[in-house]
Design a protein around this motif. Structure first.
Motif, short mmCIF file in Angstrom:
data_model
loop_
_atom_site.label_atom_id
_atom_site.label_comp_id
_atom_site.label_asym_id
_atom_site.label_seq_id
_atom_site.Cartn_x
_atom_site.Cartn_y
_atom_site.Cartn_z
N MET A 8 -26.25 7.24 -9.07
CA MET A 8 -26.00 8.17 -7.97
C MET A 8 -24.75 7.72 -7.19
O MET A 8 -24.53 6.54 -7.00
CB MET A 8 -27.22 8.15 -7.05
CG MET A 8 -27.04 8.96 -5.80
SD MET A 8 -28.63 9.51 -5.24
CE MET A 8 -28.19 10.44 -3.81
N TYR B 187 -22.36 7.40 -3.93
CA TYR B 187 -22.40 7.33 -2.47
C TYR B 187 -20.97 7.27 -1.96
O TYR B 187 -20.11 6.63 -2.56
CB TYR B 187 -23.14 6.08 -1.99
CG TYR B 187 -24.62 6.09 -2.25
CD1 TYR B 187 -25.53 6.44 -1.25
CD2 TYR B 187 -25.12 5.74 -3.50
CE1 TYR B 187 -26.89 6.45 -1.49
CE2 TYR B 187 -26.49 5.75 -3.75
CZ TYR B 187 -27.37 6.10 -2.75
OH TYR B 187 -28.72 6.10 -2.99
N ASP C 132 -29.30 2.74 -5.89
CA ASP C 132 -30.12 3.36 -4.84
C ASP C 132 -29.55 2.94 -3.49
O ASP C 132 -28.51 2.27 -3.44
CB ASP C 132 -31.59 2.94 -4.98
CG ASP C 132 -31.76 1.43 -5.04
OD1 ASP C 132 -31.06 0.73 -4.29
OD2 ASP C 132 -32.56 0.96 -5.86
N LEU C 133 -30.25 3.30 -2.42
CA LEU C 133 -29.70 3.02 -1.09
C LEU C 133 -29.58 1.52 -0.83
O LEU C 133 -28.62 1.09 -0.17
CB LEU C 133 -30.56 3.69 -0.01
CG LEU C 133 -29.99 3.60 1.41
CD1 LEU C 133 -28.64 4.31 1.53
CD2 LEU C 133 -30.94 4.13 2.45
N ASP C 134 -30.52 0.72 -1.30
CA ASP C 134 -30.40 -0.73 -1.08
C ASP C 134 -29.15 -1.29 -1.74
O ASP C 134 -28.45 -2.14 -1.18
CB ASP C 134 -31.64 -1.46 -1.61
CG ASP C 134 -32.79 -1.42 -0.61
OD1 ASP C 134 -32.56 -0.96 0.52
OD2 ASP C 134 -33.90 -1.83 -0.98
N ASP C 135 -28.87 -0.81 -2.94
CA ASP C 135 -27.66 -1.21 -3.64
C ASP C 135 -26.44 -0.78 -2.82
O ASP C 135 -25.48 -1.55 -2.64
CB ASP C 135 -27.67 -0.54 -5.03
CG ASP C 135 -26.55 -1.01 -5.93
OD1 ASP C 135 -26.01 -2.12 -5.66
OD2 ASP C 135 -26.19 -0.28 -6.87
N ILE D 40 -26.29 -0.20 0.42
CA ILE D 40 -26.21 -0.98 1.66
C ILE D 40 -25.59 -2.35 1.36
O ILE D 40 -24.74 -2.84 2.11
CB ILE D 40 -27.62 -1.14 2.30
CG1 ILE D 40 -28.10 0.21 2.86
CG2 ILE D 40 -27.60 -2.18 3.42
CD1 ILE D 40 -29.55 0.23 3.33
N PRO E 238 -24.94 9.75 0.58
CA PRO E 238 -25.06 10.12 -0.83
C PRO E 238 -24.24 11.38 -1.12
O PRO E 238 -24.22 12.30 -0.30
CB PRO E 238 -26.55 10.38 -1.03
CG PRO E 238 -27.15 10.45 0.31
CD PRO E 238 -26.21 9.88 1.32
#
Lengths: 115, 418
Positions: free
Chosen positions: A1, A3, A88-91, A93, A111
């Motif tokens: 995904m 970002y 994902d979002l943790d990646d 961040i 995203p």
């Protein structure tokens, strides 16, 4: 995904050109960009010219209205961006935390909407 | 299978559903990767259970039954969504989901994925309000109207809050997994602060019906128990559970027969729940044995010292002062400093502690912090400065929006005048 990382900082808050700190900042950006390229997650990214070069355009009633300045007059201004592939979002961040401006500015992580 | 008496069936099923909700939904989210689909599917499964269980009896593994039924619903929904112009990838996913369900036995206990669920619901990219609501809803199985009542907002507001949170999880792809070891301490801290906030919301003698408030305390304790069972080697998790058990043990003693607020000084200590205190204490001891002391363990230790004293005068204030000093070293906030000063006022008299309070309040940061004014008023009263005490109680009164607390402060002011 994908970002998008929008890099904001208060005008003049970071290291100023001509100082060793600025050279270090540029080197850090070079290293970050190399990292994301080597990891194969870089889609694009670029620094922007200063906010004093910004023009805001609106079309109202068929008339093009172009005015000097950014869309929103805020203390923190957009200085550059990256679009990176993240798991994902943790990646995302974790990536954002490594963008050199994060230590004195802020990184907005959004995203990308896939069409 | 247990056959239920019809009029009793509904209550029994509701209890089972609440108990199993978190575990089933956590497995469902793992299965279909979508909070909304998972929740809708489980709702459908519960409705089916309400029809089927009273007739056929409660299955051997209610959670397995609910999961399997909900999985079929989720697949139906995916199938509906993908008919007409369906993409290959979606068919592929559907096939995978179906093969997963086929291997599931409805009578088997299901894998516990609640830890993933908890970390997702308490993700720092969500607002604190959203984390609290989502944790109670999905992990705790509390209904949206119940959460709305407990937090004194409309059902619609609470429903929107939950929808927004779920949308953010899906849109920004907040991961559904237990964080890596390097991220775990920070994320666990975020989880514990959500649990503690839920507890404090329930513990504060605040507006809202008492019943709902007690439920929040109980729910926070249940969440901490789940965490403790799933992450048994985290001393701060144990510390938080110990802290809440020790505080909650005094619940009955905290309000008078007429519903008034009873301070630690005036509580009837025979009303304290000794069994719960013992449980809190033994958890604290095993947490401290890990040798990684943290704020929750220290606060639990302070609470345990209070629990040891048979009356207020017997409190070991010197020990409490030592613990607060340690707490302030790792959590140097003005609130901790304020509590330390209160402890000191009981250990050494109010004189020096008042000087300390004035120093703390000098920068104005505590001006609107009601407990600061209550503490100051109390110390002034004990020192004999009734005028100053009355003024400070009045300031505190002006900052309180809670009827029970206001009543307490008014009584204090009245007692000074007498």
């Amino acid at each position: 995904m994908q970002y998008m990382f929008l890099i904001y900082s208060a005008d003049g808050s970071g290291p100023q050109p001509g100082t060793p700190e600025f050279d270090q900042l540029m080197a850090d950006y070079g290293a970050f960009t190399k990292d994301v390229r080597d990891a194969g997650v870089m889609h694009e990214g670029a620094p922007l010219q200063g906010v004093e070069t910004a023009t805001t355009v609106r079309v109202r009633g068929g008339n093009v209205d172009a005015v000097d300045g950014p869309f929103a007059e805020t203390k923190e201004v957009l200085g550059g961006y990256y679009i990176l592939e993240c798991a994902d979002l943790d990646d995302a961040i974790a990536r954002a935390a490594k963008i050199p401006t994060a230590v004195y500015g802020s990184i907005e992580v959004r995203p990308v909407l896939s069409m | 299978m247990t056959v239920l008496v019809a009029q009793n069936a509904h209550t029994v099923i509701e209890r089972i559903v609440r108990e199993e909700w978190g575990r089933v939904i956590s497995a469902l989210v793992s299965f279909c990767r979508d909070f909304d689909v998972a929740e809708d599917a489980l709702h459908d499964a519960v409705e089916t259970a309400l029809k089927v269980w009273p007739v056929e009896g409660v299955p051997g593994s209610p959670q397995g039954w609910l999961l399997k039924t909900a999985q079929r619903r989720a697949i139906d929904r995916f199938r509906r969504d993908t008919t007409g112009g369906a993409k290959h990838a979606e068919y592929e996913m559907l096939r995978q989901l179906e093969s997963q369900t086929d291997t599931m036995e409805a009578d088997q206990p299901i894998p516990d994925e609640r830890l993933k669920l908890i970390f997702t619901c308490c993700h720092p990219a969500l607002t604190m309000e959203a984390r609290v609501a989502l944790t109670l809803r999905t992990v705790g199985g509390i209904t949206t109207p119940e959460i709305a009542r407990a937090f004194l907002v409309s059902e619609q507001t609470m429903a929107q809050r939950l929808v927004r949170a779920k949308r953010k999880i899906a849109g920004a792809q907040i991961p559904y997994r237990v964080p890596d070891a390097n991220m775990l301490p920070e994320r666990l801290h975020a989880v514990l602060s959500v649990v503690y906030l839920i507890f404090n919301e329930g513990y504060a003698a605040s507006s809202g019906s008492n019943l709902v408030r007690e439920d929040l305390c109980r729910e926070a304790i249940r969440l901490a128990e789940i965490l403790q069972a799933l992450l048994p080697d985290e001393p701060e998790g144990q510390g938080l559970l110990a802290l809440m058990l020790l505080h909650d043990a005094r619940r009955t003693a905290r309000s008078s027969a007429t519903g008034g607020l009873m301070t630690l000084e005036t509580q009837d200590r025979s009303l304290w729940d000794r069994g719960q205190i013992r449980r809190g204490r033994s958890l604290l001891i095993s947490a401290l044995a890990c040798g990684a002391v943290g704020p929750y363990q220290l606060q639990a230790a302070i609470s345990a010292v209070h629990s040891d004293a048979h009356n207020f005068e017997a409190t070991d204030w010197a020990e409490i002062c030592r613990l607060y000093k340690k707490l302030h070293e790792i959590q140097p906030s003005s609130v901790v400093a304020l509590n330390a000063a209160v402890a000191r006022s009981f250990a050494d008299g109010p004189g020096d502690a008042l000087v300390e309070l004035d120093r703390l309040g000098a920068d104005g940061s505590l001006d609107r912090y009601q407990p600061y004014h209550v503490a100051r008023a109390d110390m002034l009263r004990r020192k004999g400065d009734f005028g100053g005490a009355s003024n400070a109680y009045s300031t505190a009164l002006g900052l309180s929006d809670n009827d029970i607390e206001r009543q307490f402060l008014k009584q204090r002011i009245a007692a000074l005048i007498r």
